[in-house]
Write a protein that holds these residues in place. Structure first.
Motif, short mmCIF file in Angstrom:
data_model
loop_
_atom_site.label_atom_id
_atom_site.label_comp_id
_atom_site.label_asym_id
_atom_site.label_seq_id
_atom_site.Cartn_x
_atom_site.Cartn_y
_atom_site.Cartn_z
N GLY A 28 23.51 46.91 34.68
CA GLY A 28 23.18 48.09 35.32
C GLY A 28 23.84 48.07 36.72
N VAL A 29 24.64 47.15 37.10
CA VAL A 29 25.33 47.12 38.52
C VAL A 29 26.23 48.24 38.84
N ARG A 30 25.62 48.84 39.81
CA ARG A 30 26.59 50.23 40.64
C ARG A 30 27.65 49.65 41.00
N ALA A 31 28.92 49.99 40.67
CA ALA A 31 30.27 49.83 40.94
C ALA A 31 30.86 51.09 41.52
N LYS A 32 31.58 50.83 42.55
CA LYS A 32 32.52 52.17 43.39
C LYS A 32 33.87 51.52 43.02
N ILE A 33 34.57 52.52 42.66
CA ILE A 33 36.05 52.25 42.23
C ILE A 33 36.58 52.53 43.42
N ASP A 34 37.27 51.47 43.93
CA ASP A 34 38.09 51.52 45.39
C ASP A 34 39.66 51.34 45.05
N THR A 35 40.34 52.24 44.71
CA THR A 35 41.78 52.22 44.94
C THR A 35 42.46 51.68 46.15
N GLY A 36 41.74 51.46 47.21
CA GLY A 36 42.20 51.20 48.53
C GLY A 36 42.03 49.54 48.49
N ALA A 37 41.30 49.05 47.71
CA ALA A 37 41.14 47.85 47.69
C ALA A 37 41.62 46.90 46.91
N TYR A 38 42.32 45.60 47.00
CA TYR A 38 43.14 44.97 46.04
C TYR A 38 42.21 44.22 45.24
N THR A 39 41.29 43.63 45.82
CA THR A 39 40.55 42.73 45.01
C THR A 39 39.07 43.46 44.69
N THR A 77 36.94 29.29 43.63
CA THR A 77 37.93 29.16 44.67
C THR A 77 37.36 29.94 46.01
N LYS A 78 38.18 29.60 47.10
CA LYS A 78 37.96 30.28 48.30
C LYS A 78 39.20 30.98 48.70
N ARG A 79 39.26 31.99 49.22
CA ARG A 79 40.31 32.75 49.64
C ARG A 79 40.13 33.70 50.77
N LYS A 80 41.23 34.04 51.39
CA LYS A 80 41.09 35.05 52.59
C LYS A 80 41.44 36.16 52.14
N VAL A 81 40.40 37.11 52.15
CA VAL A 81 40.38 38.66 52.15
C VAL A 81 40.33 39.58 53.42
N ARG A 82 40.98 40.48 53.53
CA ARG A 82 41.05 41.33 54.57
C ARG A 82 39.93 42.32 54.22
N SER A 83 38.89 42.61 55.25
CA SER A 83 37.96 43.42 54.84
C SER A 83 38.41 44.84 55.41
N SER A 84 37.45 45.68 55.00
CA SER A 84 37.41 47.11 55.47
C SER A 84 37.93 47.27 56.82
N ASN A 85 37.53 46.54 57.84
CA ASN A 85 37.62 46.68 59.24
C ASN A 85 38.86 45.99 59.58
N GLY A 86 39.71 45.40 58.72
CA GLY A 86 40.89 44.67 59.14
C GLY A 86 40.97 43.54 59.31
N GLN A 87 39.84 42.99 59.26
CA GLN A 87 39.53 41.27 59.80
C GLN A 87 39.63 40.46 58.57
N LEU A 88 40.38 39.33 58.66
CA LEU A 88 40.34 38.41 57.64
C LEU A 88 39.08 37.47 57.64
N ASP A 89 38.64 37.38 56.19
CA ASP A 89 37.38 36.73 56.14
C ASP A 89 37.46 35.79 54.90
N ASP A 90 37.08 34.54 55.08
CA ASP A 90 37.05 33.36 54.09
C ASP A 90 35.89 34.11 52.95
N ARG A 91 36.19 33.85 51.84
CA ARG A 91 35.25 34.42 50.52
C ARG A 91 35.59 33.48 49.45
N TYR A 92 34.26 33.37 48.87
CA TYR A 92 34.36 32.40 47.42
C TYR A 92 34.75 33.36 46.62
N ALA A 93 35.60 33.00 45.64
CA ALA A 93 36.00 34.14 44.30
C ALA A 93 35.62 33.28 43.03
N ILE A 94 35.01 34.09 42.11
CA ILE A 94 34.73 33.47 40.92
C ILE A 94 35.45 34.37 39.69
#
Length: 144
Positions: A28-39, A77-94
């Motif tokens: 029952g996880v609420r998910a927003k569909i975001d066509t502006g986000a790649y990941t 894995t760990k990857r760089k993701v550009r957040s909604s404010n334009g900043q590059l963040d290191d994030r874990y990915a599963i």
């Protein structure tokens, strides 16, 4: 609805959906569909590496209470993701399974603190591509 050519039949999805993450024990996880986000991204309270594993804390919400559960991942894995404010963040990915509508599919999720957001999860273009078209006038279209 067919888009012509050899494209598979695409399903119509609402701007928000409830999904299941059975391998994580989250339902029952609420998910927003975001066509502006790649990941795609999932709310994670904390993530830390220990003995070659990634230990993640997730909130499991029930009507009367919220439980915190720790889930270990051997593969991540760990990857760089550009957040909604334009900043590059290191994030874990599963990689895990997602139940959406009547289907169970593979999905890659980056983990981030979405505690201040209205939804626990974002579904981005990489997951939506060639599967879903978004009807922004509806919510929980596949979740009914």
């Amino acid at each position: 609805m067919s888009l012509g050519g050899n494209r598979p039949e695409m399903k119509i999805i609402g701007r928000k959906e409830k999904v299941q993450l059975p391998e994580l024990g989250l339902f029952g996880v609420r998910a927003k569909i975001d066509t502006g986000a790649y990941t795609s991204s999932l709310h994670c309270l904390s993530a830390k590496e220990s003995n070659g594993r990634l230990l993640c804390q997730f909130e499991e919400k029930h009507k009367e209470k919220t439980l915190i559960k720790t889930v270990p991942f051997a593969k991540f894995t760990k990857r760089k993701v550009r957040s909604s404010n334009g900043q590059l963040d290191d994030r874990y990915a599963i990689k895990t399974k997602i139940g959406i509508g009547k289907e169970t599919l593979d999905i890659e999720l980056t983990l981030s603190d979405r505690g201040k957001m209205k939804t626990e999860m974002l579904l981005g273009r990489k997951f939506l591509r060639k599967r879903y078209m978004v009807d922004v006038s509806t919510k929980y279209r596949l979740s009914k």
